[in-house]
Design an enzyme around this catalytic site. Structure first.
Site, PDB file in Angstrom:
ATOM      1  N   ARG A 131       0.812  -1.223   0.000  1.00 15.05           N
ATOM      2  CA  ARG A 131       0.000   0.000   0.000  1.00 15.05           C
ATOM      3  C   ARG A 131       0.848   1.276   0.000  1.00 15.05           C
ATOM      4  O   ARG A 131       0.399   2.329   0.432  1.00 15.05           O
ATOM      5  CB  ARG A 131      -0.981   0.008   1.178  1.00 15.05           C
ATOM      6  CG  ARG A 131      -2.040  -1.078   1.088  1.00 15.05           C
ATOM      7  CD  ARG A 131      -3.161  -0.827   2.079  1.00 15.05           C
ATOM      8  NE  ARG A 131      -4.218  -1.826   1.940  1.00 15.05           N
ATOM      9  CZ  ARG A 131      -4.288  -2.963   2.619  1.00 15.05           C
ATOM     10  NH1 ARG A 131      -3.326  -3.241   3.491  1.00 15.05           N
ATOM     11  NH2 ARG A 131      -5.271  -3.789   2.442  1.00 15.05           N
ATOM     12  N   LYS A 153       3.512  11.848 -10.481  1.00 16.72           N
ATOM     13  CA  LYS A 153       2.658  11.029 -11.343  1.00 16.72           C
ATOM     14  C   LYS A 153       3.385   9.735 -11.674  1.00 16.72           C
ATOM     15  O   LYS A 153       4.517   9.753 -12.149  1.00 16.72           O
ATOM     16  CB  LYS A 153       2.319  11.764 -12.636  1.00 16.72           C
ATOM     17  CG  LYS A 153       1.158  12.719 -12.520  1.00 16.72           C
ATOM     18  CD  LYS A 153       0.756  13.211 -13.895  1.00 16.72           C
ATOM     19  CE  LYS A 153      -0.476  14.086 -13.843  1.00 16.72           C
ATOM     20  NZ  LYS A 153      -0.879  14.542 -15.184  1.00 16.72           N
ATOM     21  N   GLU A 195      10.145  19.325 -23.854  1.00 12.44           N
ATOM     22  CA  GLU A 195       9.524  19.641 -22.569  1.00 12.44           C
ATOM     23  C   GLU A 195      10.120  20.908 -21.963  1.00 12.44           C
ATOM     24  O   GLU A 195       9.430  21.667 -21.289  1.00 12.44           O
ATOM     25  CB  GLU A 195       9.678  18.465 -21.597  1.00 12.44           C
ATOM     26  CG  GLU A 195       8.935  17.202 -22.015  1.00 12.44           C
ATOM     27  CD  GLU A 195       7.433  17.272 -21.756  1.00 12.44           C
ATOM     28  OE1 GLU A 195       6.947  18.284 -21.217  1.00 12.44           O
ATOM     29  OE2 GLU A 195       6.744  16.291 -22.090  1.00 12.44           O
ATOM     30  N   LYS A 237       7.721  23.432 -12.886  1.00  9.94           N
ATOM     31  CA  LYS A 237       6.851  22.295 -12.590  1.00  9.94           C
ATOM     32  C   LYS A 237       6.579  22.202 -11.098  1.00  9.94           C
ATOM     33  O   LYS A 237       5.449  21.917 -10.685  1.00  9.94           O
ATOM     34  CB  LYS A 237       7.465  20.990 -13.093  1.00  9.94           C
ATOM     35  CG  LYS A 237       6.525  19.813 -12.860  1.00  9.94           C
ATOM     36  CD  LYS A 237       6.769  18.637 -13.751  1.00  9.94           C
ATOM     37  CE  LYS A 237       5.648  17.606 -13.592  1.00  9.94           C
ATOM     38  NZ  LYS A 237       5.839  16.420 -14.452  1.00  9.94           N
ATOM     39  N   GLU A 247      -4.394  17.552  -9.567  1.00 11.57           N
ATOM     40  CA  GLU A 247      -5.204  18.027 -10.691  1.00 11.57           C
ATOM     41  C   GLU A 247      -6.662  18.260 -10.298  1.00 11.57           C
ATOM     42  O   GLU A 247      -7.586  17.854 -10.993  1.00 11.57           O
ATOM     43  CB  GLU A 247      -5.140  17.024 -11.859  1.00 11.57           C
ATOM     44  CG  GLU A 247      -3.766  16.916 -12.481  1.00 11.57           C
ATOM     45  CD  GLU A 247      -3.758  16.054 -13.738  1.00 11.57           C
ATOM     46  OE1 GLU A 247      -4.538  15.087 -13.799  1.00 11.57           O
ATOM     47  OE2 GLU A 247      -2.970  16.341 -14.647  1.00 11.57           O
ATOM     48  N   ARG A 252      -2.789  22.279 -12.753  1.00 10.29           N
ATOM     49  CA  ARG A 252      -1.773  21.333 -13.209  1.00 10.29           C
ATOM     50  C   ARG A 252      -1.979  20.923 -14.665  1.00 10.29           C
ATOM     51  O   ARG A 252      -1.049  20.469 -15.332  1.00 10.29           O
ATOM     52  CB  ARG A 252      -1.755  20.101 -12.297  1.00 10.29           C
ATOM     53  CG  ARG A 252      -0.630  19.133 -12.625  1.00 10.29           C
ATOM     54  CD  ARG A 252      -0.345  18.153 -11.515  1.00 10.29           C
ATOM     55  NE  ARG A 252       0.717  17.231 -11.895  1.00 10.29           N
ATOM     56  CZ  ARG A 252       1.386  16.456 -11.066  1.00 10.29           C
ATOM     57  NH1 ARG A 252       1.098  16.496  -9.775  1.00 10.29           N
ATOM     58  NH2 ARG A 252       2.330  15.657 -11.492  1.00 10.29           N
ATOM     59  N   ASN A 256       0.097  19.850 -19.602  1.00 12.93           N
ATOM     60  CA  ASN A 256      -0.249  18.975 -20.721  1.00 12.93           C
ATOM     61  C   ASN A 256      -0.309  19.714 -22.055  1.00 12.93           C
ATOM     62  O   ASN A 256      -0.856  19.187 -23.033  1.00 12.93           O
ATOM     63  CB  ASN A 256      -1.595  18.293 -20.458  1.00 12.93           C
ATOM     64  CG  ASN A 256      -1.503  17.255 -19.357  1.00 12.93           C
ATOM     65  OD1 ASN A 256      -0.549  16.494 -19.293  1.00 12.93           O
ATOM     66  ND2 ASN A 256      -2.492  17.243 -18.479  1.00 12.93           N
ATOM     67  N   HIS A 259       0.137  17.855 -25.276  1.00  9.57           N
ATOM     68  CA  HIS A 259       0.115  16.426 -24.979  1.00  9.57           C
ATOM     69  C   HIS A 259      -1.141  15.707 -25.472  1.00  9.57           C
ATOM     70  O   HIS A 259      -1.102  14.503 -25.728  1.00  9.57           O
ATOM     71  CB  HIS A 259       0.281  16.196 -23.476  1.00  9.57           C
ATOM     72  CG  HIS A 259       1.685  16.380 -22.993  1.00  9.57           C
ATOM     73  ND1 HIS A 259       2.385  17.557 -23.172  1.00  9.57           N
ATOM     74  CD2 HIS A 259       2.533  15.531 -22.343  1.00  9.57           C
ATOM     75  CE1 HIS A 259       3.597  17.418 -22.649  1.00  9.57           C
ATOM     76  NE2 HIS A 259       3.711  16.218 -22.149  1.00  9.57           N
ATOM     77  N   HIS A 263      -0.214  12.463 -27.361  1.00  6.89           N
ATOM     78  CA  HIS A 263      -0.621  11.118 -26.950  1.00  6.89           C
ATOM     79  C   HIS A 263      -1.397  10.418 -28.063  1.00  6.89           C
ATOM     80  O   HIS A 263      -1.261   9.200 -28.259  1.00  6.89           O
ATOM     81  CB  HIS A 263      -1.468  11.190 -25.684  1.00  6.89           C
ATOM     82  CG  HIS A 263      -0.676  11.525 -24.458  1.00  6.89           C
ATOM     83  ND1 HIS A 263      -1.263  11.954 -23.283  1.00  6.89           N
ATOM     84  CD2 HIS A 263       0.656  11.491 -24.209  1.00  6.89           C
ATOM     85  CE1 HIS A 263      -0.328  12.176 -22.382  1.00  6.89           C
ATOM     86  NE2 HIS A 263       0.847  11.905 -22.921  1.00  6.89           N
ATOM     87  N   HIS A 276       8.678  10.364 -27.148  1.00 10.69           N
ATOM     88  CA  HIS A 276       7.634  11.183 -26.521  1.00 10.69           C
ATOM     89  C   HIS A 276       7.869  12.673 -26.759  1.00 10.69           C
ATOM     90  O   HIS A 276       6.938  13.406 -27.126  1.00 10.69           O
ATOM     91  CB  HIS A 276       7.581  10.904 -25.018  1.00 10.69           C
ATOM     92  CG  HIS A 276       6.559  11.725 -24.298  1.00 10.69           C
ATOM     93  ND1 HIS A 276       5.209  11.626 -24.544  1.00 10.69           N
ATOM     94  CD2 HIS A 276       6.700  12.681 -23.341  1.00 10.69           C
ATOM     95  CE1 HIS A 276       4.556  12.488 -23.773  1.00 10.69           C
ATOM     96  NE2 HIS A 276       5.434  13.129 -23.034  1.00 10.69           N
TER      97      HIS A 276
END
Length: 371
Positions: A131, A153, A195, A237, A247, A252, A256, A259, A263, A276
């Protein structure tokens, strides 16, 4: 920018401020001897280290193991195949089973050594085992240094959707040594610059100016320019994450930028066809074009962005873009609300906004403009 860079200390520490879960980002060059001390300062009770390392940087993983050895009772390590396919349910399960067999428990600390794939995968393993156990990010690619290693993330891919399964799980510290990129292929290194450029567009117009003046130094991997750019990107960031860790406020989401297109490009072109950062570069171009078509920004923004991306030797078009295949992927994007497309779009250099209910016809035109 020269005066800014010369003022940088040999080691720059950026703090991600999250109350009692705050953590430091160490940005150094050739600072091998200081790694174990930095770890001990952040994790004073370290007794069992679990190193999950990308096969491509196995030598670095062994070096880190040797540095930690005097400070830790027990170290276990495993290598993971390089590349996006490792961010899978199968690899995730295999690592959990390996940790169980290694006798890991809640006091074990996971060290993620590699690029974004390993950081995301090992971070999710850390978030899930028992956990949740502590972990340390040691990114070895520029893209991971300025993006995926910061902010908590973690996650893996499903067959039809990138990063669809995961958790928010903050590291105890991030260790960024530019020396780790010495053997990084040019294409992989340059991919990370996308980025870096992104932070200038979304949050820091002054930084964008610096990048325009110093693009060539970054392309040739000048260490001073690199430490400055990495620190400034991490500061941006860290600031955004500190304001909106999970988010919930929408702040936040600005990270993206480009992105949603990127994606969709990655998913339809097949993971690995583009790196990427390359997909993000093209995605930022599509997003800026969409913003112009919607009357949100001036064409000069796209002109400046295009020039900087080209000087960073990044792609700005993707001739194989499949518009019909990309749109359904975009409809599964996490920013979609009630079946309506939403995008992060720029209004000027240094500012972007979340824009809702975007006409799919305009999205198609934006994609086609960069084929």
């Amino acid at each position: 920018m020269e005066s800014d860079r010369t003022a940088e200390a040999e080691e720059k520490i950026v703090s991600v401020d999250l109350g009692d879960r705050s953590y430091p980002i160490h940005i150094v060059s050739s600072a091998t001897g200081r790694f174990a001390a930095a770890v001990k300062k952040s994790i004073s009770d370290l007794s069992h280290a679990v190193l999950i390392c990308d096969q491509a940087v196995a030598a670095l993983g062994e070096s880190l193991r040797e540095q930690l050895q005097p400070e830790v009772d027990r170290i276990d390590s495993i290598e993971v195949p390089s590349g996006e396919p490792s961010k899978s349910v199968q690899q995730f399960e295999a690592l959990l089973e390996w940790m169980l067999q290694s006798g890991a428990d809640r006091k074990s600390v996971v060290f993620a050594v590699g690029g974004g794939v390993i950081g995301d995968l090992a971070g999710y393993v850390a978030a899930s085992f028992a956990r949740g156990v502590r972990f340390v990010q040691i990114p070895t690619t520029l893209l991971a240094m300025v993006d995926s290693s910061v902010g908590g993330k973690t996650g893996i891919n499903l067959s039809g959707a990138k990063n669809m399964v995961g958790a928010f799980w903050q590291p105890e510290m991030v260790w960024i040594d530019t020396e780790a990129m010495k053997t990084l292929p040019d294409r992989s290194y340059l991919s990370g610059l996308a980025e870096v450029v992104k932070y200038g567009v979304i949050d820091d117009a002054e930084f964008f100016d610096c990048l325009e003046r110093d693009a060539e130094a970054l392309v040739r991997r000048d260490e001073d320019a690199l430490r400055f750019a990495i620190a400034r990107s991490c500061q941006s960031k860290a600031s955004v994450v500190g304001e909106d860790e999970r988010e919930t406020s929408g702040r936040r989401a600005i990270l993206n930028y480009g992105h949603t297109f990127a994606h969709a490009i990655e998913a339809t072109a097949g993971y690995g066809a583009l790196l990427h950062g390359e997909a993000v570069s093209i995605g930022m171009q599509m997003a800026a074009t969409l913003a112009i078509r919607m009357g949100l920004c001036q064409p000069s923004l796209l002109e400046r962005q295009t020039d900087l991306l080209k000087r960073c030797q990044l792609p700005i078009t993707f001739p194989a873009a499949d518009v019909d295949a990309m749109l359904p992927v975009m409809m599964r994007d996490k920013k979609v609300a009630h079946g309506k497309l939403r995008f992060i779009l720029p209004s000027e250099i240094g500012r972007v906004d979340l824009v809702g209910d975007v006409d799919p016809v305009l999205v198609r035109e934006a994609i086609q403009s960069h084929r």
